[in-house]
Design an enzyme around this catalytic site. Structure first.
Site, short mmCIF file in Angstrom:
data_model
loop_
_atom_site.label_atom_id
_atom_site.label_comp_id
_atom_site.label_asym_id
_atom_site.label_seq_id
_atom_site.Cartn_x
_atom_site.Cartn_y
_atom_site.Cartn_z
N TRP A 43 0.83 -1.21 0.00
CA TRP A 43 0.00 0.00 0.00
C TRP A 43 0.86 1.25 0.00
O TRP A 43 0.50 2.24 -0.64
CB TRP A 43 -1.01 -0.02 1.15
CG TRP A 43 -2.06 -1.07 0.89
CD1 TRP A 43 -2.28 -2.20 1.59
CD2 TRP A 43 -2.98 -1.09 -0.22
NE1 TRP A 43 -3.29 -2.94 1.00
CE2 TRP A 43 -3.74 -2.28 -0.10
CE3 TRP A 43 -3.25 -0.24 -1.28
CZ2 TRP A 43 -4.73 -2.63 -1.02
CZ3 TRP A 43 -4.24 -0.59 -2.19
CH2 TRP A 43 -4.97 -1.76 -2.07
N ASP A 67 -2.72 6.34 6.29
CA ASP A 67 -3.72 5.47 5.68
C ASP A 67 -4.04 4.41 6.74
O ASP A 67 -3.23 3.54 7.02
CB ASP A 67 -3.13 4.82 4.42
CG ASP A 67 -4.08 3.81 3.76
OD1 ASP A 67 -5.17 3.55 4.32
OD2 ASP A 67 -3.72 3.29 2.69
N LYS A 96 -12.96 -2.45 5.40
CA LYS A 96 -12.23 -3.41 6.22
C LYS A 96 -12.86 -3.49 7.61
O LYS A 96 -13.24 -4.54 8.07
CB LYS A 96 -10.76 -3.02 6.38
CG LYS A 96 -9.78 -3.13 5.19
CD LYS A 96 -10.29 -3.18 3.85
CE LYS A 96 -9.37 -3.40 2.69
NZ LYS A 96 -8.41 -2.41 2.32
C1 LIG Z 1 -7.78 -1.91 1.10
C2 LIG Z 1 -6.74 -0.87 1.27
C3 LIG Z 1 -6.60 0.18 0.35
C4 LIG Z 1 -7.42 0.28 -0.92
O1 LIG Z 1 -8.64 0.79 -0.71
P1 LIG Z 1 -9.63 1.08 -1.92
O2 LIG Z 1 -10.91 1.35 -1.24
O3 LIG Z 1 -9.65 -0.13 -2.78
O4 LIG Z 1 -9.11 2.26 -2.66
C5 LIG Z 1 -5.63 1.13 0.59
N1 LIG Z 1 -4.85 1.07 1.69
C6 LIG Z 1 -4.96 0.07 2.59
C7 LIG Z 1 -4.06 0.06 3.78
C8 LIG Z 1 -5.90 -0.92 2.40
O5 LIG Z 1 -6.02 -1.92 3.30
#
Ligand SMILES: *Cc1c(COP(=O)(O)O)cnc(C)c1O
Length: 360
Positions: free
Chosen positions: A102, A172, A196
């Site tokens: 990521w 993030d 998530k």
């Molecule tokens: C799942 C995830 C993403 C991607 O998210 P999207 O909604 O598909 O853009 C980005 N960063 C992390 C840490 C993730 O777990």
């Protein structure tokens, strides 16, 4: 009806009471005669749902009043572009800590808008560690420092909040938001896709400190301009109404269970069941350095990878799904977010023991 133990990394399992309530309210929300999906986002019913979700998010995370909470679309990958557009101002570059898949996406996406300085990388360890704060070579002129608090694919997680001095820290938190208490005041901005730990896909939550608003590049789309969205209560465009409603139910569920401290305890307990077994076994192993292991996503490998397929088949037959690791890591991965009950992890470990006894 049979519900499985769903170990998916995302979209992921939701608390069953939330799904039941949503089902009960599907056709007629609180006597309104309509589903939340059918409501005007400007009507008093939905404005109430939206306000409650925001208030609960603020309460659960202890978000200080000088932070805005925005409910947007675009996902976390979208934020990789939207954050630099909004926070660069007159600065030329950003600092990023590279801890895996990521982070790599962040580097690539932000690189379209500014200079990206990779201040530390866990690449040499095969992304099984978090680089020590002392090793980061921060640029005091950076617009912000970006971290990924939990690398969903590699299964590494920060167990500290790095001090970045006067430069705002951006995180993030897509895969660990609301899994444990965090001191929001140590961050300039936090973002997360909901799918998530918070609800359905389609909702992105952005928590941003007031003083960082008003720095957007002129090319920033209005729908993704934090200041414009803050002034419009996230309703400059139609927000993801149903996803906000479900997230609000998830927030209530978290509150009923005792808030984020209780969630952290629940998550530590679950992860311990799995990691303790991995440590004791010579058949399975965790590839991640012990002090950087994620409480949310637990990758593990079988001694002999030719058994992977048989392991997955047996798990599926026992109602345990989505255990295949990401292709970049291989092996298995159990994602055990807030909604995964301890019974799910116990069932997984007892299956792992059974499989080991058969094949070890
Ligand atoms: C799942 C995830 C993403 C991607 O998210 P999207 O909604 O598909 O853009 C980005 N960063 C992390 C840490 C993730 O777990």
């Amino acid at each position: 009806m049979t519900r499985v133990f769903n170990f998916s990394a995302g979209p992921a399992a939701l608390p069953e009471p939330v799904l039941r309530q949503a089902a009960d309210e599907m056709l007629d929300w609180h006597g309104s005669g309509m589903s939340v999906m059918e409501m005007s986002h400007r009507g008093k019913e939905f404005i109430g749902i939206h306000a409650e979700a925001e208030a609960l998010a603020r309460e659960l995370m202890g978000i200080p009043s000088n932070y805005k909470v925005l409910f947007l679309q675009g996902g976390a990958i979208g934020e990789n572009a939207i954050v630099p557009m909004n926070l660069l101002g007159t600065k030329k570059g950003i600092d990023v800590v590279d801890t895996g898949e990521w982070s790599k996406k962040t580097i690539k996406e932000a690189g379209k808008y500014c200079k990206v300085n990779v201040v530390a990388s866990a690449k040499d360890s095969g992304y099984t560690t978090i680089p020590k704060r002392e090793s980061w070579k921060l640029d005091p002129e950076a617009a912000y420092v970006h971290i990924c608090s939990n690398e969903t694919i590699g299964g590494v997680q920060y167990h500290f909040v790095p001090d970045t001095g006067a430069v705002p820290l951006v995180a993030d938190m897509s895969s660990d938001i609301m899994s444990r208490p965090v001191d929001v005041s140590k961050f300039g901005l936090i973002y997360a896709g909901a799918q998530k730990n918070l609800g359905p896909a389609g909702l992105t939550i952005v928590i941003v400190r007031d003083d960082l608003l008003g720095r957007a590049l002129p090319i920033t789309p209005s729908a993704f301009n934090y200041q414009e969205q803050a002034e419009a209560d996230s309703m400059l465009n139609t927000p993801p109404t149903y996803a906000i409603y479900i997230a609000g139910l998830v927030f209530r569920w978290i509150k009923q269970r005792g808030g984020l401290a209780a969630m952290a305890e629940h998550n530590e307990r679950k992860a311990r069941v799995l990691y303790d077994y991995l440590a004791a076994s010579s058949f399975y192993r965790s590839p991640v350095a012990p002090d950087c292991r994620s409480l949310m996503n637990v990758p593990f490998k079988l001694k002999d990878e030719s058994l992977d397929e048989a392991f997955l088949k047996g798990a599926q037959a026992r109602g345990m799904l989505q255990l295949k690791g990401h292709r970049s890591v291989g092996g298995m991965r159990a994602s055990i977010y807030n909604a995964m009950p301890v019974e799910g992890v116990q069932a997984l470990v007892s299956y792992m023991k059974e499989f080991e006894a058969q094949h070890g």
